[in-house]
Design a protein around this motif. Structure first.
Motif, PDB file in Angstrom:
ATOM      1  N   MET A  38      31.456  71.222 -11.584  1.00  0.00           N
ATOM      2  CA  MET A  38      30.637  70.042 -11.750  1.00  0.00           C
ATOM      3  C   MET A  38      29.551  70.345 -12.766  1.00  0.00           C
ATOM      4  N   ILE A  39      29.331  69.380 -13.639  1.00  0.00           N
ATOM      5  CA  ILE A  39      28.253  69.472 -14.622  1.00  0.00           C
ATOM      6  C   ILE A  39      27.522  68.146 -14.616  1.00  0.00           C
ATOM      7  N   SER A  40      26.198  68.214 -14.567  1.00  0.00           N
ATOM      8  CA  SER A  40      25.371  67.017 -14.544  1.00  0.00           C
ATOM      9  C   SER A  40      24.807  66.746 -15.935  1.00  0.00           C
ATOM     10  N   PHE A  41      24.784  65.475 -16.307  1.00  0.00           N
ATOM     11  CA  PHE A  41      24.217  65.028 -17.580  1.00  0.00           C
ATOM     12  C   PHE A  41      22.964  64.242 -17.249  1.00  0.00           C
ATOM     13  N   ILE A  42      21.820  64.737 -17.735  1.00  0.00           N
ATOM     14  CA  ILE A  42      20.552  64.117 -17.383  1.00  0.00           C
ATOM     15  C   ILE A  42      19.811  63.696 -18.644  1.00  0.00           C
ATOM     16  N   GLY A  43      18.924  62.744 -18.495  1.00  0.00           N
ATOM     17  CA  GLY A  43      18.109  62.273 -19.609  1.00  0.00           C
ATOM     18  C   GLY A  43      17.464  60.963 -19.220  1.00  0.00           C
ATOM     19  N   ALA A  44      16.544  60.542 -20.052  1.00  0.00           N
ATOM     20  CA  ALA A  44      15.835  59.287 -19.795  1.00  0.00           C
ATOM     21  C   ALA A  44      16.802  58.110 -19.862  1.00  0.00           C
ATOM     22  N   SER A  45      16.414  57.027 -19.215  1.00  0.00           N
ATOM     23  CA  SER A  45      17.183  55.793 -19.303  1.00  0.00           C
ATOM     24  C   SER A  45      17.275  55.386 -20.772  1.00  0.00           C
ATOM     25  N   GLY A  46      18.468  55.026 -21.221  1.00  0.00           N
ATOM     26  CA  GLY A  46      18.663  54.626 -22.608  1.00  0.00           C
ATOM     27  C   GLY A  46      18.897  55.779 -23.564  1.00  0.00           C
ATOM     28  N   SER A  47      19.027  56.995 -23.031  1.00  0.00           N
ATOM     29  CA  SER A  47      19.220  58.157 -23.906  1.00  0.00           C
ATOM     30  C   SER A  47      20.652  58.309 -24.396  1.00  0.00           C
ATOM     31  N   PRO A  85      25.351  59.328   4.035  1.00  0.00           N
ATOM     32  CA  PRO A  85      24.639  60.226   4.931  1.00  0.00           C
ATOM     33  C   PRO A  85      23.431  60.830   4.216  1.00  0.00           C
ATOM     34  N   ARG A  86      22.386  61.098   4.971  1.00  0.00           N
ATOM     35  CA  ARG A  86      21.177  61.690   4.396  1.00  0.00           C
ATOM     36  C   ARG A  86      21.535  63.013   3.710  1.00  0.00           C
ATOM     37  N   GLY A  87      21.036  63.193   2.506  1.00  0.00           N
ATOM     38  CA  GLY A  87      21.290  64.430   1.784  1.00  0.00           C
ATOM     39  C   GLY A  87      22.680  64.533   1.185  1.00  0.00           C
ATOM     40  N   PHE A  88      23.349  63.402   0.999  1.00  0.00           N
ATOM     41  CA  PHE A  88      24.693  63.423   0.402  1.00  0.00           C
ATOM     42  C   PHE A  88      24.570  63.973  -1.015  1.00  0.00           C
ATOM     43  N   SER A  89      25.163  65.103  -1.255  1.00  0.00           N
ATOM     44  CA  SER A  89      24.997  65.827  -2.515  1.00  0.00           C
ATOM     45  C   SER A  89      26.188  65.599  -3.440  1.00  0.00           C
ATOM     46  N   PRO A  90      26.029  65.957  -4.719  1.00  0.00           N
ATOM     47  CA  PRO A  90      27.176  65.851  -5.628  1.00  0.00           C
ATOM     48  C   PRO A  90      28.340  66.732  -5.179  1.00  0.00           C
ATOM     49  N   GLU A 109      26.560  61.874 -13.769  1.00  0.00           N
ATOM     50  CA  GLU A 109      25.454  61.286 -14.524  1.00  0.00           C
ATOM     51  C   GLU A 109      24.260  61.212 -13.589  1.00  0.00           C
ATOM     52  N   GLY A 110      23.256  62.020 -13.887  1.00  0.00           N
ATOM     53  CA  GLY A 110      22.060  62.045 -13.066  1.00  0.00           C
ATOM     54  C   GLY A 110      22.051  63.217 -12.100  1.00  0.00           C
ATOM     55  N   TRP A 111      21.329  63.048 -10.992  1.00  0.00           N
ATOM     56  CA  TRP A 111      21.124  64.077  -9.975  1.00  0.00           C
ATOM     57  C   TRP A 111      20.403  65.278 -10.579  1.00  0.00           C
ATOM     58  N   LYS A 112      19.313  64.995 -11.280  1.00  0.00           N
ATOM     59  CA  LYS A 112      18.520  66.022 -11.957  1.00  0.00           C
ATOM     60  C   LYS A 112      18.095  67.143 -11.022  1.00  0.00           C
ATOM     61  N   GLY A 113      17.789  66.811  -9.772  1.00  0.00           N
ATOM     62  CA  GLY A 113      17.296  67.812  -8.829  1.00  0.00           C
ATOM     63  C   GLY A 113      18.363  68.665  -8.189  1.00  0.00           C
ATOM     64  N   ALA A 114      19.622  68.347  -8.418  1.00  0.00           N
ATOM     65  CA  ALA A 114      20.707  69.129  -7.814  1.00  0.00           C
ATOM     66  C   ALA A 114      20.837  70.469  -8.525  1.00  0.00           C
ATOM     67  N   GLY A 115      21.315  71.444  -7.814  1.00  0.00           N
ATOM     68  CA  GLY A 115      21.502  72.771  -8.389  1.00  0.00           C
ATOM     69  C   GLY A 115      22.793  72.886  -9.171  1.00  0.00           C
ATOM     70  N   LEU A 116      23.006  71.967 -10.081  1.00  0.00           N
ATOM     71  CA  LEU A 116      24.205  71.965 -10.917  1.00  0.00           C
ATOM     72  C   LEU A 116      23.851  72.413 -12.324  1.00  0.00           C
ATOM     73  N   VAL A 161      20.512  65.074 -22.320  1.00  0.00           N
ATOM     74  CA  VAL A 161      20.844  64.116 -23.369  1.00  0.00           C
ATOM     75  C   VAL A 161      19.551  63.431 -23.790  1.00  0.00           C
ATOM     76  N   THR A 162      19.254  63.471 -25.081  1.00  0.00           N
ATOM     77  CA  THR A 162      18.023  62.860 -25.585  1.00  0.00           C
ATOM     78  C   THR A 162      18.310  62.012 -26.815  1.00  0.00           C
ATOM     79  N   ARG A 163      17.400  61.128 -27.104  1.00  0.00           N
ATOM     80  CA  ARG A 163      17.361  60.378 -28.358  1.00  0.00           C
ATOM     81  C   ARG A 163      16.248  61.011 -29.181  1.00  0.00           C
ATOM     82  N   PRO A 164      16.259  60.827 -30.504  1.00  0.00           N
ATOM     83  CA  PRO A 164      15.212  61.447 -31.327  1.00  0.00           C
ATOM     84  C   PRO A 164      13.789  61.124 -30.874  1.00  0.00           C
TER      85      PRO A 164
END
Length: 157
Positions: free
Chosen positions: A1-10, A75-80, A97-104, A109-112
């Motif tokens: 599993m790989i998570s892709f994180i970034g601001a909304s609209g990135s 369920p509470r704490g349902f993880s990726p 897509e997301g789950w920034k706090g997960a240990g993945l 992903v950023t925009r300029p």
């Protein structure tokens, strides 16, 4: 599993759509998970599945000749990891897509003009050239290069 994180609209979703197509083209079975901070429903007001949920069914499965949709109490704490184990047992790779706090492992992903989020376990950046990342950086158009990197990182080559 790989998570892709970034601001909304990135550009996370657009990038993942292209990456999923590339990895699938290479013969991999790809799963995708979209993390949402907001509640949502797949039900349509008044339809049978909505009525089942309102009556108290914790899980409703909608099945058609071509699709399956699942609506269930989370369920509470349902993880990726739990999501992948439950819903993608045959996948070679699951992209999140997301789950920034997960240990993945994460790809930022950023925009300029956008600031990159702070995160642990960052393995690569997309669109973050010159932003000070000490990880491989890819342009948003280098889907093949990113796919190659992910395959090596995930030991799928």
């Amino acid at each position: 599993m790989i998570s892709f994180i970034g601001a909304s609209g990135s550009g996370k979703t657009a990038l993942l759509v292209k990456l999923i197509a590339e990895l699938s083209r290479r013969g991999l079975r790809v799963g995708a998970v979209k993390h949402s901070r907001r509640d949502f429903t797949l039900d349509i007001e008044g339809k049978d599945s909505d009525r089942f949920r309102k009556a108290g069914a914790g899980t409703v499965l909608l099945v058609s000749p071509r699709s399956i949709g699942l609506v269930a109490d989370a369920p509470r704490g349902f993880s990726p990891g739990r999501a992948a184990a439950a819903f993608f047992p045959g996948a070679n790779i699951v992209l999140v897509e997301g789950w920034k706090g997960a240990g993945l492992p994460k790809v930022i992903v950023t925009r300029p003009a956008s600031r990159a989020p702070r995160a642990r376990d960052v393995i690569a950046a997309v669109g973050g050239k010159g932003s000070g990342f000490r990880v491989p950086c890819f342009s948003p158009g280098d889907i093949r290069g990113l796919a190659d990197f992910i395959l090596v990182f995930s030991r799928l080559t």
